[in-house]
Design an enzyme around this catalytic site. Structure first.
Site, PDB file in Angstrom:
ATOM      1  N   ASP A 451     -57.329  38.963  92.611  1.00  0.00           N
ATOM      2  CA  ASP A 451     -57.551  40.397  92.769  1.00  0.00           C
ATOM      3  C   ASP A 451     -57.221  41.141  91.476  1.00  0.00           C
ATOM      4  OD1 ASP A 451     -58.107  42.771  94.113  1.00  0.00           O
ATOM      5  OD2 ASP A 451     -56.921  42.212  95.866  1.00  0.00           O
ATOM      6  N   ASP A 516     -63.830  46.556 100.198  1.00  0.00           N
ATOM      7  CA  ASP A 516     -62.727  46.626 101.162  1.00  0.00           C
ATOM      8  C   ASP A 516     -63.175  47.264 102.464  1.00  0.00           C
ATOM      9  OD1 ASP A 516     -60.903  45.300  99.701  1.00  0.00           O
ATOM     10  OD2 ASP A 516     -59.703  47.034  99.124  1.00  0.00           O
TER      11      ASP A 516
HETATM   12  C1  GLA Z   1     -57.253  44.731  97.493  1.00  0.00           C
HETATM   13  C2  GLA Z   1     -58.259  43.778  98.115  1.00  0.00           C
HETATM   14  C3  GLA Z   1     -57.940  43.605  99.577  1.00  0.00           C
HETATM   15  C4  GLA Z   1     -56.543  43.071  99.732  1.00  0.00           C
HETATM   16  C5  GLA Z   1     -55.548  43.998  99.048  1.00  0.00           C
HETATM   17  C6  GLA Z   1     -54.160  43.401  99.021  1.00  0.00           C
HETATM   18  O1  GLA Z   1     -57.393  46.014  97.985  1.00  0.00           O
HETATM   19  O2  GLA Z   1     -59.549  44.232  97.908  1.00  0.00           O
HETATM   20  O3  GLA Z   1     -58.868  42.736 100.170  1.00  0.00           O
HETATM   21  O4  GLA Z   1     -56.470  41.790  99.199  1.00  0.00           O
HETATM   22  O5  GLA Z   1     -55.932  44.260  97.716  1.00  0.00           O
HETATM   23  O6  GLA Z   1     -53.262  44.222  98.403  1.00  0.00           O
END
Ligand code: GLA
Length: 719
Positions: A451, A516
């Site tokens: 990420d 997300d």
């Molecule tokens: C980002 C990702 C999510 C999740 C969060 C965790 O927003 O896109 O899918 O993994 O971080 O903090």
């Protein structure tokens, strides 16, 4: 002795030709479009391009060469901007050598002998997909340093009738939105300074004729494979000539070329199709499948994911995780991904980033019990990491407060309580490699969700110089080194959802977390935008919670599951909250996914031309023996029934059986609570046989559906 330089060079794909005029001038594309036959000579093309006299204009036209130059008198956007101690800004390189090592790739070398600057163009075509790739290198052959400000990967001319621009923009949880505009005199310019590919400024563009739609018409697609800052422009000059440039955006002083040093631009991928916008996408998908993706979907079908994030967030507990794994496995999940929250001090998003050690207060025996449990259930284990980041509240930051990118003494703008590590420092790079390598060595981890949850707003390194160019390469190198050490580990590129989706990062990664937002209605738009450049097997798509955590929209399991089917499918919710009926539907969709994933992950995409209250597309097998089609009603329509749905991409003469495979039936019928607002005659079509031409040219009547619902059709050749 002077090297012999051809006057022209042509690259030919299955459907496209690209002809470049060389001589001893700056190289210039004189034709790029539908494949020409051998009867058309280059001299014909040259004559047809003879410029007619224009009063009050230059007597000699400065060309749209691959690298347009101000020094030559070109009055549009320059393809290169640099400066040195003397007049290097006025550089005009001329061709000195052409090396065509295969019929499909060439390197054109150019030198400005007065200013001792060399420019090299690397160009190739993948004949099968008709995708071209371009990159440009600048080499300092002089005796003083050069400051490089801009170097486009190429300047690509656009014919005058290609007047429409389709760009892609968005935001967190709303990526890849289509943005339509018409070309105008001047510059359509998008610049991204976020230090990552970005949510709001995708490095891609499609230009097309006004009459072009999803099925037919001329369109050109462009994408820059780069995960840092970028710049793209489509320009129309006052004399009507138009062109496109894409390249890396460099900040002042970011790139100094010492004597003998060189710069390589990121790659620009471009294609041309007469088969409309879906045609452009099919070219890109074919290319990505054969040239970029490293995994083999036939050998290892893309496993069904369960991701813990929207199920438990930071609330980790070994027994809860084991329980979730049991439930996931009952539903048919094949890979269990432990998201954020497993490392030291990570109880919320204010602390812990940088300390990549398992939190023993939560996991007294490390991750071993969870990994073993997941593996025992026959699932692969995946782990979330965010290596480039550090929380000020972390042991790493307390020990090394200087390891970050910054523009000190300017104040950091603040972003999810985290700062960005300076990967260009070898000690940072080594620390991260050591941590990740040892986790991958200690545990049986098959998958990393990598990420990156903030923009890089303050982009300076320890010497105060802008660092995104080097940071992006260091990031790629870290991925490459880990992949070398752990070749079987797959990596997902996630960046607050889909902010790092590009062909650059995909050289080292295997999946993209698209967004997300797991809201299926939003996803229809997001996944459509994503699909312009990326095939379904790269697109992470999860069935989310009943009430979306981001939009709070309530959607049925039937709708959520049908949208997730068309990517690399997974689920992400608290599985303990599923009703019995939801479990039945989710499991049925997992089974459908397993049955059809080879088709979804190798087939060709045909988006349907539908009114804007609906979304529809099909994935058709390359040999056209089978296809899956999706039709979703997004909102109500004016007429009492929706418009006819016309299929696409089928073989006209083949007889197909039409099976209506979603929503699920109970026995032969759809239950009352299913998606049809009224009695439906669909059973009269289910299992019936039709020619491809009837399905495409007449299409089918649709029932009155409840808004926010989907129908799925499986067509397969009879006999
Ligand atoms: C980002 C990702 C999510 C999740 C969060 C965790 O927003 O896109 O899918 O993994 O971080 O903090």
């Amino acid at each position: 002795m002077q090297v012999q330089i051809p006057e022209f060079v042509t690259l030919t794909g299955n459907q496209t030709s690209l002809t470049i005029a060389l001589g001893r001038q700056a190289p210039q594309i004189i034709y790029w479009g539908q494949r020409l036959s051998s009867k058309t000579s280059e001299s014909m093309l040259t004559k047809l391009r003879i410029r007619q006299e224009v009063p009050a204009s230059p007597t000699r036209e400065a060309k749209r060469s691959l690298t347009t130059t101000t020094g030559e008198g070109f009055s549009g956007s320059p393809g290169i901007k640099l400066s040195g101690n003397a007049d290097e800004w006025a550089v005009v390189p001329k061709v000195t050598d052409v090396n065509q090592s295969t019929p499909h790739s060439l390197v054109i070398s150019n030198i400005d002998e007065t200013r001792n600057i060399e420019i090299k163009h690397n160009i190739s075509i993948d004949p099968d997909s008709d995708v071209l790739s371009f990159s440009t290198s600048v080499i300092n052959r002089g005796t003083d340093a050069l400051n490089l400000e801009w170097c486009t990967a190429a300047t690509l001319p656009i014919p005058a009738h290609i007047s429409q621009i389709l760009g892609f923009e968005g935001h967190w949880a709303g990526e890849f939105h289509e943005q339509h505009s018409e070309q105008f005199f001047g510059t359509y310019l998008r610049e991204n300074r976020r230090g990552r590919t970005s949510h709001d400024c995708f490095p891609g563009l499609i230009m097309h004729a006004p009459s072009c739609d999803q099925q037919q018409g001329e369109a050109y697609g462009f994408h820059l494979g780069w995960s840092g800052n970028h710049r793209l422009l489509a320009e129309k000059m006052a004399d009507g000539r138009a062109f496109v440039q894409l390249g890396e955006l460099l900040l002042p002083g970011e790139l100094t070329l010492s004597v003998g040093e060189s710069y390589d631009s990121p790659k620009l991928y471009a294609t041309y199709s007469t088969k409309g916008l879906s045609g452009v996408s099919r070219h890109f998908h074919r290319y990505v499948r054969s040239q970029i993706i490293k995994f083999d979907v036939k050998q290892k079908p893309r496993p069904v994911h369960y991701n813990t994030w929207e199920g438990i967030y930071f609330d980790h507990d070994v027994d809860t995780l084991k329980g979730l794994a049991d439930r996931a496995s009952e539903l048919g999940v094949e890979r269990f991904v432990l998201d954020d929250g497993w490392f030291i001090g990570r109880n919320d998003d204010t602390a812990g980033l940088g300390d990549w050690y398992v939190d023993e207060s939560v996991y007294p025996d490390g991750l071993h019990p969870v990994v073993a449990h997941v593996n025992k259930l026959g699932m692969e284990f995946g782990l979330w990491v965010e290596p480039e980041m550090v929380n000020p509240d972390s042991n790493l930051f307390r020990a090394h407060p200087d390891w970050i990118l910054s523009t000190k003494p300017n104040e950091d703008v603040g972003f999810r309580n985290q700062l960005v590590l300076d990967l260009t420092r070898s000690e940072v790079f080594d620390y991260l490699f050591e941590r990740l390598d040892s986790l991958l060595t200690e545990y049986n981890i098959g998958y990393l969700k990598w990420d990156m949850n903030r923009d890089i707003n303050q982009q300076g390194d320890q010497y105060g110089k802008p660092a995104i160019h080097r940071q992006t390469h260091a990031f790629y190198n870290l991925l490459a080194k880990l992949k070398d050490a752990h070749p079987n580990v797959e990596i997902e590129s996630c960046s607050s959802g889909g902010a790092r989706a590009d062909y650059g990062v995909l050289q080292h990664t295997d999946r993209v977390w698209t967004s997300d937002s797991n809201d299926a209605l939003e996803r229809l738009k997001i996944q459509k935008g994503f699909s312009y450049f990326f095939p379904a097997e790269l697109m992470g798509s999860h069935v989310g919670p009943r009430d979306c955590h981001i939009t709070h929209r309530h959607l049925t399991m039937s709708m959520r599951a049908s949208v997730a089917l068309f990517g690399h499918m997974g689920m992400e919710m608290d599985l303990r909250e599923l009703t019995d009926q939801e479990k039945v539907e989710l499991k049925a969709m997992v089974n459908l996914y397993k049955k059809h994933r080879q088709l979804v992950h190798s087939g060709e995409l045909y988006r349907l031309q539908l009114p804007d209250y609906a979304n529809g597309f099909g994935i058709v097998a390359e040999d056209k023996t089978e296809a899956l089609f999706s039709y979703s009603l997004i909102r109500g329509h004016t007429a009492s029934l929706p418009d006819q749905m016309r299929f696409a991409g089928l073989d006209k003469e083949t007889i197909y059986q039409m099976d209506i495979i979603w929503p699920i039936k109970s026995g032969d019928h759809w239950p009352k609570e299913s998606i049809f607002s009224f009695k439906t005659n669909l059973p009269l079509l289910d299992g019936q046989h039709f020619t491809g031409e009837a399905l495409m040219q007449l299409g089918k009547q649709l029932p009155r559906l409840a808004p926010n619902s989907s129908l799925l059709y499986y067509l397969h050749k009879v006999g």
